[in-house]
Design a protein around this motif. Structure first.
Motif, PDB file in Angstrom:
ATOM      1  N   GLN A   1      -9.483   0.096  -0.793  1.00 42.63           N
ATOM      2  CA  GLN A   1      -8.907  -1.240  -0.897  1.00 42.63           C
ATOM      3  C   GLN A   1      -7.575  -1.232  -1.636  1.00 42.63           C
ATOM      4  O   GLN A   1      -6.636  -1.930  -1.241  1.00 42.63           O
ATOM      5  CB  GLN A   1      -9.883  -2.180  -1.606  1.00 42.63           C
ATOM      6  N   ASN A   2      -7.476  -0.435  -2.687  1.00 48.14           N
ATOM      7  CA  ASN A   2      -6.203  -0.316  -3.405  1.00 48.14           C
ATOM      8  C   ASN A   2      -5.117   0.249  -2.498  1.00 48.14           C
ATOM      9  O   ASN A   2      -3.962  -0.186  -2.549  1.00 48.14           O
ATOM     10  CB  ASN A   2      -6.376   0.584  -4.634  1.00 48.14           C
ATOM     11  N   LEU A   3      -5.511   1.220  -1.673  1.00 48.10           N
ATOM     12  CA  LEU A   3      -4.557   1.804  -0.731  1.00 48.10           C
ATOM     13  C   LEU A   3      -4.112   0.771   0.292  1.00 48.10           C
ATOM     14  O   LEU A   3      -2.919   0.665   0.616  1.00 48.10           O
ATOM     15  CB  LEU A   3      -5.194   3.009  -0.032  1.00 48.10           C
ATOM     16  N   MET A   4      -5.074  -0.009   0.819  1.00 45.98           N
ATOM     17  CA  MET A   4      -4.746  -1.049   1.790  1.00 45.98           C
ATOM     18  C   MET A   4      -3.820  -2.102   1.173  1.00 45.98           C
ATOM     19  O   MET A   4      -2.915  -2.607   1.827  1.00 45.98           O
ATOM     20  CB  MET A   4      -6.026  -1.724   2.294  1.00 45.98           C
ATOM     21  N   THR A   5      -4.069  -2.413  -0.094  1.00 43.12           N
ATOM     22  CA  THR A   5      -3.238  -3.396  -0.785  1.00 43.12           C
ATOM     23  C   THR A   5      -1.795  -2.931  -0.871  1.00 43.12           C
ATOM     24  O   THR A   5      -0.850  -3.709  -0.673  1.00 43.12           O
ATOM     25  CB  THR A   5      -3.784  -3.663  -2.196  1.00 43.12           C
ATOM     26  N   ILE A   6      -1.616  -1.650  -1.162  1.00 40.63           N
ATOM     27  CA  ILE A   6      -0.259  -1.080  -1.234  1.00 40.63           C
ATOM     28  C   ILE A   6       0.428  -1.174   0.131  1.00 40.63           C
ATOM     29  O   ILE A   6       1.605  -1.547   0.236  1.00 40.63           O
ATOM     30  CB  ILE A   6      -0.316   0.381  -1.698  1.00 40.63           C
ATOM     31  N   ILE A   7      -0.337  -0.842   1.184  1.00 43.34           N
ATOM     32  CA  ILE A   7       0.227  -0.879   2.537  1.00 43.34           C
ATOM     33  C   ILE A   7       0.579  -2.317   2.927  1.00 43.34           C
ATOM     34  O   ILE A   7       1.636  -2.578   3.513  1.00 43.34           O
ATOM     35  CB  ILE A   7      -0.755  -0.277   3.551  1.00 43.34           C
TER      36      ILE A   7
END
Length: 395
Positions: free
Chosen positions: A173-179
């Motif tokens: 989820q943190n990765l998706m947020t960055i994207i």
């Protein structure tokens, strides 16, 4: 704050430029349509991992011993208010539906994909015998149902194994947020391309109806806040709604300026405990769950916009179809991320289910540049009212 204002002005300027380009330079608009196509594909790419992790984390963070008391009360409240919001949006939409447009240039018939759905098919469509097939087909409803089942089952795992799943989900989820933050930076270009493409292929008189959409959303929001939530606070929570609004004003200001229910969480928790007197355990449980699952404003907003765009695209929806849209929106809004622009992906998913051309999401994006902020405030207000209401019944 200054950067946010610059971004909003840039989005607005490029939206106007897109409209001008579509009117006076239709060939150029068609040539640049690939930018909007890429923007849509990037958004679609993130829908599944975002929905999966958001819902999974909300449920897995519930302490097992609290599920039967606090958990059940919270979910019942969220289901009630989201249903009221969605019904309000569908009701108001009846008064702002517009004449259909000619979709011949899209090569698409103005027929809803819901026409072939019977009751049996509708019920079974919530479940998939092959989760990976649901993933490959992007079936949001089946993914949400499977995720809820998976998350509930994970509560039976030992703490060590469950923590592994939580850590992995949080990392994704943190990765998706960055994207997503990166994609939102190019959103103004996407808006420009999509609007230019739509305007170049649509009679300009069709856009006169957007004023009625703004009016409809305004009326629906007023009904939900000052009738639905007011009634919930007065008759169920037994507290003064307007006094409560004053006490939680800091959280509402943060929500309307950041367009992020997640970013508002710390402020919401602070005002509930210190200024309103809500118990720590109630606030700590209800607010994080609500930031993902309770999307009153989104359910209201999306249901109204979907019917508007369906009518705009020439898709006739019967009462039965509207009931299906209700369930689709209720299910998908639960996966709407608590971040700026999170609703874009959910609206796109429901549009695909209904059969509305995804090119029309450009209209949604233009409207959403304004409404994303107040709708987020409605989402947060629903969480705050919920926490105060539920706290009354928790010892």
């Amino acid at each position: 704050m200054k950067s946010n204002l610059k971004y909003e002005w840039l989005s607005f300027a490029l939206a106007i430029l897109g409209i001008i380009t579509g009117i006076f330079f239709p060939s150029l608009a068609q040539g640049l349509s690939f930018i909007g196509d890429i923007f849509i594909l990037l958004l679609k790419m993130l829908i599944i991992p975002l929905v999966f992790t958001s819902i999974f984390l909300s449920i897995t963070n519930i302490p097992l011993q609290e599920v039967k008391s606090l958990g059940v009360k919270t979910l019942l409240y969220y289901l009630s208010t989201s249903s009221l919001a969605c019904i309000t949006g569908l009701f108001v939409a009846q008064f702002i539906l517009v004449p259909s447009t000619d979709l011949a240039s899209y090569g698409i018939e103005g027929v809803s994909k819901l026409d072939s759905i019977g009751l049996k098919h509708f019920v079974t469509s919530f479940f998939s015998g092959n989760f990976f097939q649901a993933l490959s087909e992007g079936n949001i409803v089946q993914i949400v149902v499977f995720t809820i089942i998976l998350a509930m089952a994970s509560l039976k795992l030992n703490q060590k194994d469950r923590q592994v799943l939580i850590d992995v989900s949080e990392a994704i989820q943190n990765l998706m947020t960055i994207i997503i933050k990166g994609i939102l930076k190019i959103a103004p270009l996407g808006v420009f391309s999509l609007l230019a493409s739509i305007v170049s292929k649509t009679e300009l008189s069709s856009f006169n109806t957007l004023g009625s959409l703004f009016l409809g959303i305004t009326i629906a929001v007023m009904i939900h806040v000052f009738i639905n939530l007011f009634s919930m606070a007065t008759f169920i929570g037994k507290f003064s709604f307007f006094s409560f609004l004053f006490k939680v004003r800091k959280a509402l200001v943060v929500a309307v300026t950041t367009a992020s229910s997640t970013a508002t969480l710390p402020v919401s928790a602070q005002v509930l405990v210190k200024d309103v007197g809500v118990k720590d355990k109630t606030s700590g449980f209800v607010l994080p769950l609500g930031a993902t699952l309770n999307m009153d404003g989104s359910a209201l907003y999306q249901s109204l916009v979907i019917l508007f765009l369906g009518s705009f695209a020439g898709i006739e929806l019967s009462f039965y179809h509207e009931v299906l849209v209700f369930f689709f929106v209720m299910t998908s809004s639960a996966g709407t991320a608590g971040i700026p622009g999170g609703g874009m992906m959910m609206v796109g998913a429901v549009m695909g289910m209904v059969g509305i051309p995804l090119e029309y999401i450009g209209i949604y994006l233009l409207v959403d540049r304004f409404w994303d902020y107040p709708i987020t405030m409605v989402n947060v207000l629903g969480d705050l009212v919920g926490a105060k209401t539920i706290d009354r019944y928790i010892s």
